[in-house]
Design a protein around this motif. Sequence first.
Motif, PDB file in Angstrom:
ATOM      1  N   HIS A  16       0.833  -1.173   0.357  1.00 24.20           N
ATOM      2  CA  HIS A  16      -0.286   0.140  -0.090  1.00 24.20           C
ATOM      3  C   HIS A  16       1.198   1.190   0.165  1.00 24.20           C
ATOM      4  O   HIS A  16       0.256   2.168  -0.834  1.00 24.20           O
ATOM      5  CB  HIS A  16      -0.695   0.307   1.645  1.00 24.20           C
ATOM      6  N   ARG A  17       2.327   1.089   0.159  1.00 24.41           N
ATOM      7  CA  ARG A  17       2.788   2.639   0.256  1.00 24.41           C
ATOM      8  C   ARG A  17       3.726   2.825  -0.759  1.00 24.41           C
ATOM      9  O   ARG A  17       3.746   4.138  -1.121  1.00 24.41           O
ATOM     10  CB  ARG A  17       4.044   2.233   2.066  1.00 24.41           C
ATOM     11  N   CYS A  18       3.736   1.509  -1.052  1.00 23.70           N
ATOM     12  CA  CYS A  18       4.316   1.985  -2.535  1.00 23.70           C
ATOM     13  C   CYS A  18       3.597   2.230  -3.421  1.00 23.70           C
ATOM     14  O   CYS A  18       3.441   3.224  -4.258  1.00 23.70           O
ATOM     15  CB  CYS A  18       4.664   0.591  -3.205  1.00 23.70           C
ATOM     16  N   ALA A  19       2.401   1.887  -3.650  1.00 26.65           N
ATOM     17  CA  ALA A  19       0.691   2.163  -4.878  1.00 26.65           C
ATOM     18  C   ALA A  19       1.173   3.540  -4.261  1.00 26.65           C
ATOM     19  O   ALA A  19       0.694   3.990  -4.596  1.00 26.65           O
ATOM     20  CB  ALA A  19       0.161   1.304  -4.688  1.00 26.65           C
ATOM     21  N   ASP A  20       0.925   4.076  -2.745  1.00 26.59           N
ATOM     22  CA  ASP A  20       0.285   5.678  -2.539  1.00 26.59           C
ATOM     23  C   ASP A  20       1.082   6.171  -3.009  1.00 26.59           C
ATOM     24  O   ASP A  20       1.481   7.432  -3.981  1.00 26.59           O
ATOM     25  CB  ASP A  20       0.003   5.386  -0.969  1.00 26.59           C
ATOM     26  N   ALA A  21       2.529   6.193  -3.217  1.00 27.94           N
ATOM     27  CA  ALA A  21       3.848   6.631  -3.251  1.00 27.94           C
ATOM     28  C   ALA A  21       4.266   6.757  -4.654  1.00 27.94           C
ATOM     29  O   ALA A  21       4.282   7.652  -5.406  1.00 27.94           O
ATOM     30  CB  ALA A  21       5.030   6.500  -2.516  1.00 27.94           C
ATOM     31  N   LEU A  22       3.195   5.708  -5.115  1.00 19.47           N
ATOM     32  CA  LEU A  22       3.425   5.926  -7.114  1.00 19.47           C
ATOM     33  C   LEU A  22       2.023   6.788  -6.932  1.00 19.47           C
ATOM     34  O   LEU A  22       2.124   7.324  -8.257  1.00 19.47           O
ATOM     35  CB  LEU A  22       3.198   4.114  -7.464  1.00 19.47           C
ATOM     36  N   LEU A  23       0.751   6.933  -6.774  1.00 22.27           N
ATOM     37  CA  LEU A  23       0.096   7.425  -7.435  1.00 22.27           C
ATOM     38  C   LEU A  23       0.179   8.945  -7.109  1.00 22.27           C
ATOM     39  O   LEU A  23      -0.034   9.550  -8.240  1.00 22.27           O
ATOM     40  CB  LEU A  23      -1.377   6.878  -6.404  1.00 22.27           C
ATOM     41  N   THR A  24       0.818   9.436  -5.965  1.00 18.25           N
ATOM     42  CA  THR A  24       1.373  11.010  -5.761  1.00 18.25           C
ATOM     43  C   THR A  24       1.508  11.140  -6.969  1.00 18.25           C
ATOM     44  O   THR A  24       1.998  12.496  -7.231  1.00 18.25           O
ATOM     45  CB  THR A  24       2.092  11.163  -4.467  1.00 18.25           C
ATOM     46  N   ASP A  25       2.894   9.998  -6.829  1.00 16.28           N
ATOM     47  CA  ASP A  25       4.261  10.732  -8.530  1.00 16.28           C
ATOM     48  C   ASP A  25       3.469  11.002 -10.308  1.00 16.28           C
ATOM     49  O   ASP A  25       3.610  12.012 -10.173  1.00 16.28           O
ATOM     50  CB  ASP A  25       5.897   9.767  -8.590  1.00 16.28           C
ATOM     51  N   LEU A  26       2.288   9.743  -9.882  1.00 13.66           N
ATOM     52  CA  LEU A  26       1.503   9.636 -10.894  1.00 13.66           C
ATOM     53  C   LEU A  26       0.872  11.047 -11.187  1.00 13.66           C
ATOM     54  O   LEU A  26       1.134  12.355 -12.555  1.00 13.66           O
ATOM     55  CB  LEU A  26       1.182   8.733 -11.076  1.00 13.66           C
ATOM     56  N   VAL A 251     -11.236   6.277  -6.307  1.00 13.55           N
ATOM     57  CA  VAL A 251     -11.538   4.538  -6.154  1.00 13.55           C
ATOM     58  C   VAL A 251     -10.713   3.772  -5.924  1.00 13.55           C
ATOM     59  O   VAL A 251     -10.696   2.617  -5.902  1.00 13.55           O
ATOM     60  CB  VAL A 251     -12.338   4.686  -7.922  1.00 13.55           C
ATOM     61  N   LEU A 252      -9.042   3.925  -6.991  1.00 11.32           N
ATOM     62  CA  LEU A 252      -8.321   3.532  -6.652  1.00 11.32           C
ATOM     63  C   LEU A 252      -7.744   3.962  -5.392  1.00 11.32           C
ATOM     64  O   LEU A 252      -7.204   2.167  -5.255  1.00 11.32           O
ATOM     65  CB  LEU A 252      -7.157   4.570  -7.561  1.00 11.32           C
ATOM     66  N   ARG A 253      -7.977   4.401  -3.852  1.00 10.04           N
ATOM     67  CA  ARG A 253      -7.504   4.021  -2.944  1.00 10.04           C
ATOM     68  C   ARG A 253      -8.731   2.633  -2.597  1.00 10.04           C
ATOM     69  O   ARG A 253      -7.948   1.990  -1.561  1.00 10.04           O
ATOM     70  CB  ARG A 253      -7.420   5.127  -2.719  1.00 10.04           C
ATOM     71  N   GLN A 254      -9.815   2.824  -2.569  1.00 12.62           N
ATOM     72  CA  GLN A 254     -10.735   2.624  -2.221  1.00 12.62           C
ATOM     73  C   GLN A 254     -10.170   0.229  -3.257  1.00 12.62           C
ATOM     74  O   GLN A 254     -10.703  -0.600  -2.331  1.00 12.62           O
ATOM     75  CB  GLN A 254     -11.839   2.508  -2.066  1.00 12.62           C
ATOM     76  N   LEU A 255     -10.056   0.808  -3.739  1.00 14.18           N
ATOM     77  CA  LEU A 255      -8.905  -0.764  -4.909  1.00 14.18           C
ATOM     78  C   LEU A 255      -8.065  -1.512  -4.214  1.00 14.18           C
ATOM     79  O   LEU A 255      -8.000  -2.365  -4.197  1.00 14.18           O
ATOM     80  CB  LEU A 255      -9.149  -0.039  -6.046  1.00 14.18           C
ATOM     81  N   MET A 256      -6.833  -0.554  -3.912  1.00 21.80           N
ATOM     82  CA  MET A 256      -6.157  -0.857  -3.200  1.00 21.80           C
ATOM     83  C   MET A 256      -6.059  -1.455  -1.683  1.00 21.80           C
ATOM     84  O   MET A 256      -5.842  -1.938  -1.987  1.00 21.80           O
ATOM     85  CB  MET A 256      -4.981  -0.482  -3.194  1.00 21.80           C
ATOM     86  N   SER A 257      -7.021  -0.645  -0.825  1.00 23.21           N
ATOM     87  CA  SER A 257      -7.036  -1.361   0.704  1.00 23.21           C
ATOM     88  C   SER A 257      -8.425  -2.475   0.867  1.00 23.21           C
ATOM     89  O   SER A 257      -8.485  -2.490   1.836  1.00 23.21           O
ATOM     90  CB  SER A 257      -7.131  -0.135   1.143  1.00 23.21           C
TER      91      SER A 257
END
Length: 458
Positions: A16-26, A251-257
């Motif tokens: 989750h941490r990696c995914a959140d960091a990636l989304l923030t960069d994108l 939706v992305l955050r809900q999907l990931m968590s």
Amino acid sequence: MSTDLTANPQAGTELHRCADALLTDLATGTVPAELPTGFADMSGHWLAPAIEALVLLTRGEEALEPLARAAQRDERRTALFLCLALAVAGQGDRIHASWLGSAFGDLSLDRPVTHGQRALWLAAARGAYGPAGKIFVLRRLDAVAASPASEPDLWLRALIPDEPSTVVSPALAGFAELAELPELAAPVQAAARLTHLRDRCAEITSARESAPGAGEETGTGLGDLAFLEAAQTDRSGESTVVWSEDEPLTVLRQLMSSGTPERPVRPLTGHLLSDLHPGSHPYLAAIALHVAAPIVRSAAEKLAEATRAEAPESVTMPILGHRVTLRPEGPDPDSLGAAEERIVTEGTPVRGRPWAAYVLLALAPVILVVALVLPVLPLALLAPLPAAEGGYLLWRRRRRERADAEYVVTQLSELRELAQGAVWALHDYARESESRVKTAASDLAELTRLLRRGPRAG
């Protein structure tokens, strides 16, 4: 292979941490040069290979191997994740056409739309996936379009919620009672409603054409401020922006968590009606109008038909509280005569004889005779008083009778004047009807042209 992150909490937290960091960069326009530090596909969850594929896709590289692994674990969530993440990154053109189909699923009037479907709908409407994305959404919506007989008033109230409840014909502006008669008010109301409907459809299409382009100016591929606000998400993954439930990042955050299925939100019709309201995004309104076009066109045709209703040969309206029948040649003599008779009857009340005045007048000579017979001189001095009082009562009665007569004459004159004025107003209304029918036909033709043109793909 496990698809539940709760099976390995530590790996799930790191993922989750990696995914959140990636989304923030994108979201801020930063293309990652490599996978986030500490990333490893150890959870057996679809998200890990999906993140690998996303990083490779944003760099323009081949991602078949991680795509295959992610799709094998959960094809639909993988497709939804990639479609939304690439939209947030402004690289919606990198998605494969089949991903949209897998991520979007099927729509039905009987089944609520999920948050994921609505997020894809929003992103495609805002141009995140280019013309092909808009065409995809249109085709999915067209496949479940409502019938033209499906509550047209509901759709019209969504399009023009601020229309006036009553509209008065200029010809009848001086005759409120006449303007409120249903047979005369209905064509006027229909014409006004058709004009408002045409204006609203023109507003939707013109706003769509003049709105900033999607992707060309903002660089996000979405052309919407809400997506630019993703830059306000800090590196810890905690959003500093309040997102709508249907926005891609939410939706992305809900999907990931979450490992649970997506929650349904609102029926398809509810979304379309909401998109048609003034103030909604112009692209969304254009798509909703396209879907509702058969209903709107059918309703507009009925409104145009209502404006062609012929005026009745005669109407009955209250004038000064009396019902009078009006015809093109003039007021009906019988109803007008009956109204005049009632005015005369009500305006000249029966008061009976002025016995009090007669008694007072007769009392004066009696007092005088008594005063002379007794004789009592002071009593004779009182004799003129009842005579004066009786005379005053007779004078006041005659004045009231004259006032009643003048009132009756005034009322009769006003009745005839208003009745004749109402007849002339009906003539003006008839002439106005011809212009109203022509305007309604023009409005219907313009509205049909706008609906037939439909939303542009680009």
